[in-house]
Design a protein around this motif. Structure first.
Motif, PDB file in Angstrom:
ATOM      1  N   SER A 199       0.834  -1.200   0.000  1.00 17.20           N
ATOM      2  CA  SER A 199       0.000   0.000   0.000  1.00 17.20           C
ATOM      3  C   SER A 199       0.871   1.253   0.000  1.00 17.20           C
ATOM      4  N   THR A 200       0.242   2.368  -0.381  1.00 22.27           N
ATOM      5  CA  THR A 200       0.980   3.640  -0.447  1.00 22.27           C
ATOM      6  C   THR A 200       1.543   4.019   0.915  1.00 22.27           C
ATOM      7  N   MET A 201       0.711   3.780   1.958  1.00 21.66           N
ATOM      8  CA  MET A 201       1.190   4.166   3.287  1.00 21.66           C
ATOM      9  C   MET A 201       2.402   3.344   3.692  1.00 21.66           C
ATOM     10  N   TRP A 202       2.361   2.041   3.425  1.00 25.72           N
ATOM     11  CA  TRP A 202       3.549   1.237   3.765  1.00 25.72           C
ATOM     12  C   TRP A 202       4.749   1.677   2.946  1.00 25.72           C
TER      13      TRP A 202
ATOM     14  N   ARG B  65       5.471   4.603   1.941  1.00 27.26           N
ATOM     15  CA  ARG B  65       6.016   5.812   2.559  1.00 27.26           C
ATOM     16  C   ARG B  65       6.712   5.469   3.883  1.00 27.26           C
ATOM     17  N   LEU B  66       6.074   4.609   4.669  1.00 28.84           N
ATOM     18  CA  LEU B  66       6.645   4.296   5.984  1.00 28.84           C
ATOM     19  C   LEU B  66       7.956   3.511   5.870  1.00 28.84           C
TER      20      LEU B  66
ATOM     21  N   ILE C  74       8.580  -3.711   7.612  1.00 29.64           N
ATOM     22  CA  ILE C  74       7.173  -3.445   7.923  1.00 29.64           C
ATOM     23  C   ILE C  74       6.324  -3.591   6.662  1.00 29.64           C
ATOM     24  N   GLY C  75       5.042  -3.830   6.875  1.00 39.55           N
ATOM     25  CA  GLY C  75       4.097  -3.855   5.761  1.00 39.55           C
ATOM     26  C   GLY C  75       4.373  -4.926   4.729  1.00 39.55           C
TER      27      GLY C  75
ATOM     28  N   ASP D 227       2.620  -1.575  12.423  1.00 41.76           N
ATOM     29  CA  ASP D 227       2.683  -2.874  11.754  1.00 41.76           C
ATOM     30  C   ASP D 227       2.299  -3.989  12.734  1.00 41.76           C
TER      31      ASP D 227
ATOM     32  N   GLU E 116      -4.283   2.397   5.592  1.00 41.23           N
ATOM     33  CA  GLU E 116      -5.129   3.561   5.281  1.00 41.23           C
ATOM     34  C   GLU E 116      -6.589   3.337   5.674  1.00 41.23           C
TER      35      GLU E 116
END
Lengths: 242, 470
Positions: A2-5, A7-8, A16-17, B183, B459
């Motif tokens: 995902s976009t958020m992962w 970025r993170l 993570i992610g 996470d 999200e």
């Protein structure tokens, strides 16, 4: 991902992610992990290519290097017996009582890939920072070696300050990181608190050779002024290096 | 003639001292070989195990492994021994104790009987019996035992397995730590503790991390506890200056000298416990200590010698660390079993065996026992070994395990379990998180009605603002 992962992932190297499949992760993630672990294991287990290293050192014009083995006869024994890795099997190949300002031992440590990748350019950078100021003893290459083996070599060489360039324990993200340990007035029995350490040398991501060499030179100057290395030198080195 | 003699085949082996019997009876491991106390041959080990099986348990109450005049851990163990609790097994030998434990484990009131005898068992007795037990014995008895502890969650209830969410970052960067917490929470981790190993040892960095996690906990009303694994003296100072300390952490070991190497003694550990208790921050219970141990820590500090200068084997010393832990009424204890390196536990086989021993010994002594199922890159081990140990520990009723993003701790440079690994174990073994935390996961829509974790993008999750803040 995902976009958020995505970025993170820029704020931490953590995994993570990861793509989730059921309760576990995707094949891609599993195989990426396995590849990283394989590199770390190979860094520990593969023996150092001593011949190539000697040629590289000779190519720098630092003269022929001596080779010393520790008392650990194999990589496996080296891992099981840290005490044997701290002692040389035989020092007759090393010149005695040269009285140079700085001695340098290149030790395989826990990552032979770190030494293969970074030892020669690191030596070149060190030669540059000491040129015309301090005398260097011939380089000594040590196999199946831990840091304290350098105390025997430095004592035998008769140098004022000893630098041990050594492969650091590999992680999953970095398996070829080099460390440098500085010991002033090296002799057998020196404790770890009497050394200074610079770690994480692995350009381009980690510390670069020139920057590492400048810091080491400042530490050597500080140790010569203070008459010792270790905990007390650590504090002043911040001032020297800014 | 030695009273410790045994013949195996054509060879008669004799052992000079109880300490030597314990060491040579230990299943093979590199740390005991490094210390020079391991059995030289398999036959010698088998002989030592038979000798050990015949030692009366009362011997451990009169013959010290480490000299009580020089070691406060030995004094603690002896002074706190409960003779009434010991009564059911007082007449037994080590071998008979194994039989008693395995017979008790299948009794309908096994958990109550094992809990009842715990204060009567010393660490040395428990270490001794573990040495003659097979892996399945260690699992069977541990699974029958039950230990609960509480702060904001209740750990150790039947059918539950907790996780420590370990969001370490190489520079303690608050955004990196926050991202790892997000996470973990989305993957159902963190009911035992959200616990950070700080990269910096400065009190300020520790205080900053404590405030960061406490703020997240309060904002999302997460029923869990936080911990920054600084030195106990740092944490005591921070409590005095008003930092939000839930749990007091400290690494401990099984000899006074090894504890001195960690910069602690029993007095300062008790001081830490009292300081955190005085804050009254737990709402389900008031157990405030979080302790870590690991086989090999005494040897690595050159603090492993027992009476007469005999090296004490690392597993017996590990059990003595649980004796220290027991005096501090801890909320959590875990062994960092594969972390200390191959010179102590060489490969997957040794790590798995030690993990089962540590879990068994700690739980039998009455501790909320967790395990950092882990290895370093210079050990002869991999994720397959960790899968095996996790599965065995899940069957053995482990209190909690350590979990990090993708099994890769980027600060400490070793591999532990991933959040997904814990999901796997919970799924195949039918285990659930601590009830308070499970309720929170349900309330936030993170759990399906069947208990399975919802697959959420950050999200679209109720924690999206946590991601946005990182």
């Amino acid at each position: 991902m995902s976009t958020m992962w995505e970025r993170l992932r820029t704020v931490t190297q953590s995994r993570i992610g990861q793509d989730r499949i059921g309760d576990t992760v995707s094949s891609t993630e599993v195989l990426q992990f396995r590849a990283a672990h394989a590199m770390a294991r190979d860094a520990v287990r593969q023996p150092l290519d001593v011949q190539s290293l000697l040629e590289g050192i000779e190519g720098l014009g630092l003269g022929p290097a001596a080779v010393v083995a520790s008392r650990a006869a194999s990589r496996e024994e080296y891992l099981r017996r840290p005490d044997l890795g701290r002692r040389p099997a035989d020092l007759t190949t090393v010149p005695e009582g040269l009285g140079a300002d700085v001695g340098i031992v290149v030790a395989d440590g826990l990552s032979t890939t770190a030494v293969a990748a970074h030892a020669v350019p690191m030596l070149a950078a060190l030669r540059e920072v000491f040129a015309g100021r301090l005398t260097l003893a011939p380089v000594v290459v040590a196999t199946n070696a831990r840091v304290a083996l350098g105390d025997h070599v430095g004592d035998h060489l008769g140098v004022s300050t000893l630098l041990v360039l050594i492969g650091e324990r590999p992680g999953l993200s970095v398996s070829d990181s080099l460390g440098i340990y500085l010991t002033h007035r090296p002799r057998p029995g020196r404790r770890d608190a009497e050394r200074n350490c610079l770690s994480n040398i692995h350009p381009p991501e980690g510390l670069g050779y020139a920057a590492a060499a400048r810091t080491v030179a400042a530490l050597v100057d500080g140790a010569r002024l203070l008459g010792e290395s270790g905990v007390r030198l650590k504090d002043s080195s911040h001032q020297v290096t800014g | 003639m030695s009273r410790f003699r045994e013949t195996i085949g054509p060879h008669t082996f004799s052992f000079g001292h109880l300490v030597e019997v314990l060491a040579k009876a230990s299943p093979a491991r590199s740390g005991d070989q490094l210390a020079g106390c391991a059995a030289e041959t398999d036959a010698e080990r088998a002989a030592a195990q038979r000798v050990l099986a015949d030692v009366p348990l009362t011997t451990f109450l009169t013959e010290p492994v480490v000299d009580p005049d020089e070691d406060e851990v030995t004094r603690l163990i002896w002074e706190s021994h409960d003779t009434q609790a010991f009564a059911p097994v007082a007449s037994l030998t080590v071998g008979e104790l194994r039989d008693w434990l395995l017979a008790t484990a299948v009794a309908p009131d096994a958990a109550a009987r094992l809990a009842g005898v715990a204060p009567g068992l010393t660490p040395e007795m428990v270490a001794a019996v573990s040495k003659i037990m097979r892996n399945q014995d260690l699992i069977a008895v541990a699974a029958a035992a039950q230990v609960t502890s509480a702060f904001r969650t209740t750990m150790g209830l039947p059918g539950r397995m907790g996780t420590r969410l370990q969001p370490n970052h190489p520079t303690d960067d608050p955004r990196g730590v926050t991202a790892a917490i997000l996470d973990g929470l989305l993957l159902g981790a963190g009911d035992a503790v959200i616990g950070i190993n700080p990269a910096s040892d400065s009190p300020q960095a520790t205080a900053d991390l404590l405030r960061l996690v406490d703020e997240i906990r309060q904002r999302y009303e997460i029923p869990t506890q936080s911990c920054v694994l600084a030195h106990v003296t740092t944490t005591i100072e921070l409590i005095e200056s008003g930092a939000p300390v839930d749990l007091v952490f400290q690494s401990i070991a099984g000899t006074q000298a090894a504890n001195a190497g960690f910069g602690v003694d029993l007095a300062v550990l008790r001081e830490g416990m009292e300081a955190a208790r005085s804050l009254g921050r737990g709402n389900v219970g008031d157990q405030v200590m979080y302790l870590e141990t690991g086989q090999g820590s005494a040897l690595s500090a050159d603090a492993h010698l027992g009476v007469g200068g005999h090296p004490v084997d690392q597993q017996t010393l590990e059990a003595r660390a649980y004796g220290v832990a027991r005096a501090l009424d801890p909320f959590l204890v875990n062994t960092v079993v594969g972390f200390i390196g191959p010179e102590y536990l060489y490969d997957g086989k040794q790590i798995i065996r030690a993990g089962l021993e540590d879990h068994f010994c700690g739980k039998l002594l009455g501790l909320q026992m967790g395990v950092d199922v882990c290895y370093t890159n210079h050990a002869e081990a991999d994720q397959d070994d960790m899968d095996t140990l996790l599965t065995l520990l899940g069957v053995a009723g482990v209190g909690f395990v350590i979990t990090v993003p993708g099994a890769d701790d980027v600060m400490l440079g070793y591999q532990s379990l991933s959040f997904h690994d814990a999901l796997y174990a919970r799924n195949v073994l039918g285990l659930r998180p601590a009830p308070e935390f499970e309720q929170w996961l349900q309330d936030r829509g993170l759990l399906e009605s069947d208990g399975r974790l919802v697959h959420l993008d950050p999200e679209s999750s109720p924690l999206r603002m946590l991601g946005a803040s990182a």
